[in-house]
Design an enzyme around this catalytic site. Structure first.
Site, PDB file in Angstrom:
ATOM      1  N   ARG A  21     103.043  90.607  53.884  1.00  0.00           N
ATOM      2  CA  ARG A  21     103.243  89.343  54.577  1.00  0.00           C
ATOM      3  C   ARG A  21     102.802  88.245  53.614  1.00  0.00           C
ATOM      4  O   ARG A  21     101.656  88.248  53.158  1.00  0.00           O
ATOM      5  CB  ARG A  21     102.399  89.295  55.841  1.00  0.00           C
ATOM      6  CG  ARG A  21     102.431  87.933  56.496  1.00  0.00           C
ATOM      7  CD  ARG A  21     101.514  87.902  57.697  1.00  0.00           C
ATOM      8  NE  ARG A  21     101.599  86.622  58.372  1.00  0.00           N
ATOM      9  CZ  ARG A  21     100.545  85.887  58.693  1.00  0.00           C
ATOM     10  NH1 ARG A  21      99.332  86.305  58.394  1.00  0.00           N
ATOM     11  NH2 ARG A  21     100.700  84.750  59.320  1.00  0.00           N
TER      12      ARG A  21
ATOM     13  N   HIS B 218     104.693  81.879  61.484  1.00  0.00           N
ATOM     14  CA  HIS B 218     104.930  82.964  62.457  1.00  0.00           C
ATOM     15  C   HIS B 218     106.411  83.343  62.505  1.00  0.00           C
ATOM     16  O   HIS B 218     106.901  83.855  63.518  1.00  0.00           O
ATOM     17  CB  HIS B 218     104.518  82.566  63.899  1.00  0.00           C
ATOM     18  CG  HIS B 218     103.061  82.287  64.094  1.00  0.00           C
ATOM     19  ND1 HIS B 218     102.607  81.181  64.782  1.00  0.00           N
ATOM     20  CD2 HIS B 218     101.963  82.960  63.705  1.00  0.00           C
ATOM     21  CE1 HIS B 218     101.279  81.202  64.812  1.00  0.00           C
ATOM     22  NE2 HIS B 218     100.868  82.267  64.153  1.00  0.00           N
TER      23      HIS B 218
ATOM     24  N   GLY C  90      98.602  87.293  71.487  1.00  0.00           N
ATOM     25  CA  GLY C  90      97.417  87.557  72.312  1.00  0.00           C
ATOM     26  C   GLY C  90      97.357  86.794  73.625  1.00  0.00           C
ATOM     27  O   GLY C  90      97.196  87.394  74.695  1.00  0.00           O
TER      28      GLY C  90
HETATM   29  P1  ADP Z   1      96.054  86.096  65.845  1.00  0.00           P
HETATM   30  O1  ADP Z   1      97.030  87.189  65.459  1.00  0.00           O
HETATM   31  O2  ADP Z   1      96.588  84.712  65.703  1.00  0.00           O
HETATM   32  O3  ADP Z   1      94.667  86.275  65.295  1.00  0.00           O
HETATM   33  P2  ADP Z   1      96.304  87.203  68.522  1.00  0.00           P
HETATM   34  O4  ADP Z   1      97.767  87.104  68.757  1.00  0.00           O
HETATM   35  O5  ADP Z   1      95.706  88.542  68.316  1.00  0.00           O
HETATM   36  O6  ADP Z   1      95.840  86.190  67.404  1.00  0.00           O
HETATM   37  O7  ADP Z   1      95.592  86.503  69.785  1.00  0.00           O
HETATM   38  C1  ADP Z   1      94.190  86.461  69.893  1.00  0.00           C
HETATM   39  C2  ADP Z   1      93.806  85.710  71.147  1.00  0.00           C
HETATM   40  O8  ADP Z   1      94.493  86.260  72.261  1.00  0.00           O
HETATM   41  C3  ADP Z   1      92.336  85.843  71.486  1.00  0.00           C
HETATM   42  O9  ADP Z   1      91.556  84.845  70.874  1.00  0.00           O
HETATM   43  C4  ADP Z   1      92.335  85.662  72.976  1.00  0.00           C
HETATM   44  O10 ADP Z   1      92.217  84.288  73.274  1.00  0.00           O
HETATM   45  C5  ADP Z   1      93.692  86.140  73.415  1.00  0.00           C
HETATM   46  N1  ADP Z   1      93.612  87.441  74.080  1.00  0.00           N
HETATM   47  C6  ADP Z   1      93.633  88.645  73.502  1.00  0.00           C
HETATM   48  N2  ADP Z   1      93.518  89.616  74.431  1.00  0.00           N
HETATM   49  C7  ADP Z   1      93.423  89.006  75.623  1.00  0.00           C
HETATM   50  C8  ADP Z   1      93.276  89.446  76.961  1.00  0.00           C
HETATM   51  N3  ADP Z   1      93.212  90.732  77.256  1.00  0.00           N
HETATM   52  N4  ADP Z   1      93.203  88.505  77.924  1.00  0.00           N
HETATM   53  C9  ADP Z   1      93.286  87.188  77.629  1.00  0.00           C
HETATM   54  N5  ADP Z   1      93.427  86.715  76.388  1.00  0.00           N
HETATM   55  C10 ADP Z   1      93.491  87.605  75.392  1.00  0.00           C
END
Ligand code: ADP
Length: 397
Positions: free
Chosen positions: A91, A180, A331
């Site tokens: 990436r 993204h 997330g």
């Molecule tokens: P990145 O890839 O940009 O680091 P992600 O797509 O993994 O981020 O998203 C991370 C965010 O998703 C976390 O900071 C949280 O706010 C949210 N998140 C992850 N799992 C959950 C969940 N089970 N319930 C609510 N929010 C979640």
């Protein structure tokens, strides 16, 4: 074919070894705190337990070595030798205007990525070290670069130009690039498949809401606008990033707080967004819990976040003169029912309604709009690693 997917962040390296025939993840892991004291690798073979080991990693090249060590380890490894890795997909954050699609890496490509370093000073140099290290450790194995910006290169000038003196675009290529891209591409394609249609016949808005968050307008298969800009700071409110603000705020706060431009920039990237607004956390699990416990700032933070997402959906509906699918991913988009419900409250003008029961779903492909809703609203889990592996195979086969 086994594809190693490498994602070098500024101080981290995420990896997955994927069998491209079955699309199974054989192993995955993360190197953290690269170049900082206390660096460690967490490795997980499929079906096995996670193992964590502290290791000094002065740079990403050291991290790649430890990844290889773990993948071929007698106990926690999943391959017996490096000859079982057929290709590596990297990436790469910023491809500038040079890359509109993924490419097989050669010296010329590395030079072109280096020329984009200014645009992503924390990420592109790390990506190049990761690439060089894979070349050195696995001679003869093809490396592919998959750019975060590439999918958005189809944007027309009216979407990517800022209202600045033209000379800054001419001299420095200051414009909207968007990020993204791999996720917006993957999710929009999948969203069309879910309703049995071709993406080339649809208008799709993808809401990639993770720690970083961006929204895109995918019109008949092409990204025509997206909310992140020259850097990932622009657009919707994020976990720790402010998203859109009045640019005059930068000078105002710098003067009032006696801060340097670098300090303000760091504040906007790391201390703002949901974290800054709520004063609780950048994690939506904490912030929704705080709202439930009666925290007013957390409530306002979530409402502000959802409102901003809804405004972008409105803007992109206008940009495409309509919308067929709104897809939530990453997330927050996949897991935070409250945000999707709040955004849904702004969609009635589109004859679009979210079904409260279906919206309880998390992390699975599901249409959450009501049967009579004019626009299909859905959750489509993203999988950037799989998308990178697929693009790598397509190029090296
Ligand atoms: P990145 O890839 O940009 O680091 P992600 O797509 O993994 O981020 O998203 C991370 C965010 O998703 C976390 O900071 C949280 O706010 C949210 N998140 C992850 N799992 C959950 C969940 N089970 N319930 C609510 N929010 C979640």
């Amino acid at each position: 074919m086994n594809v190693l997917v490498i994602n070098c962040g500024s101080s981290s390296l995420k990896y997955q070894l994927i069998n491209s025939d079955t699309e199974a993840v054989l192993a995955k892991g993360l190197c953290e705190r690269i170049g900082i004291e206390g660096s460690a690798i967490t490795h997980q073979p499929a079906g096995g337990d996670k193992v964590m080991e502290e290791k000094p990693m002065p740079d990403h090249s050291a991290a790649v070595k430890f990844v290889i060590e773990k993948l071929t380890d007698k106990e926690v490894g999943v391959i017996s030798s490096l000859s079982e890795i057929d290709a590596v997909g990297h990436r790469v954050v910023h491809g500038g205007e040079k890359f509109a699609e993924s490419v097989i890496i050669d010296e010329e490509v590395i030079k072109a990525i280096e020329e984009c370093n200014d645009l992503a000073p924390l990420h592109n140099p790390a990506n190049i070290i990761g690439i060089r290290s894979c070349q050195n450790n696995m001679p003869g194995v093809p490396n592919v670069a998959v750019f975060d910006t590439a999918f958005h290169q189809t944007m027309p000038a009216k979407a990517y130009m800022y209202g600045l003196p033209l000379e800054y675009y001419n001299k420095y290529k200051v414009r909207r690039y968007g990020f993204h891209g791999t996720s917006h591409d993957f999710v929009s394609k999948r969203a069309a498949e879910i309703i049995g249609k071709n993406r080339d016949d649809l208008k799709i808005i993808v809401c990639h809401l993770g720690n970083g968050a961006s929204i895109s307008a995918v019109d008949h298969g092409k990204s025509i606008d997206t909310s992140m800009g020259l850097t990932p700071l622009e657009g919707v409110i994020m976990g720790t990033r402010s998203g859109d603000i009045d640019p005059a705020i930068i000078d105002f706060i710098a003067k009032k707080e006696n801060m340097s431009l670098e300090e303000v920039n760091s504040m906007l990237n790391k201390k703002s967004g949901i974290l800054g607004l709520s004063g609780v956390s950048s994690d939506f699990r904490d912030v929704t819990a705080a709202e439930d416990a009666g925290n007013e700032a957390a409530k306002i933070a979530l409402e502000t976040y959802s409102y901003r997402v809804a405004k972008y959906i409105g803007a992109y509906t206008a940009a495409m003169n309509g919308v067929d699918i709104i897809a939530f991913t990453a997330g927050v988009g996949e897991n935070t029912q409250r945000v999707r419900a709040q955004v849904g409250e702004y969609l009635a003008y589109l004859g679009t309604y979210i079904d409260a029961d279906k919206n309880m779903a998390r992390g699975e492909e599901v249409i959450i709009s009501t049967p009579d809703s004019k626009v299909k609203v859905m959750i489509v889990p993203t999988n950037e690693e799989l998308a990178i592996a697929r693009q790598t195979v397509a190029l090296v086969k």
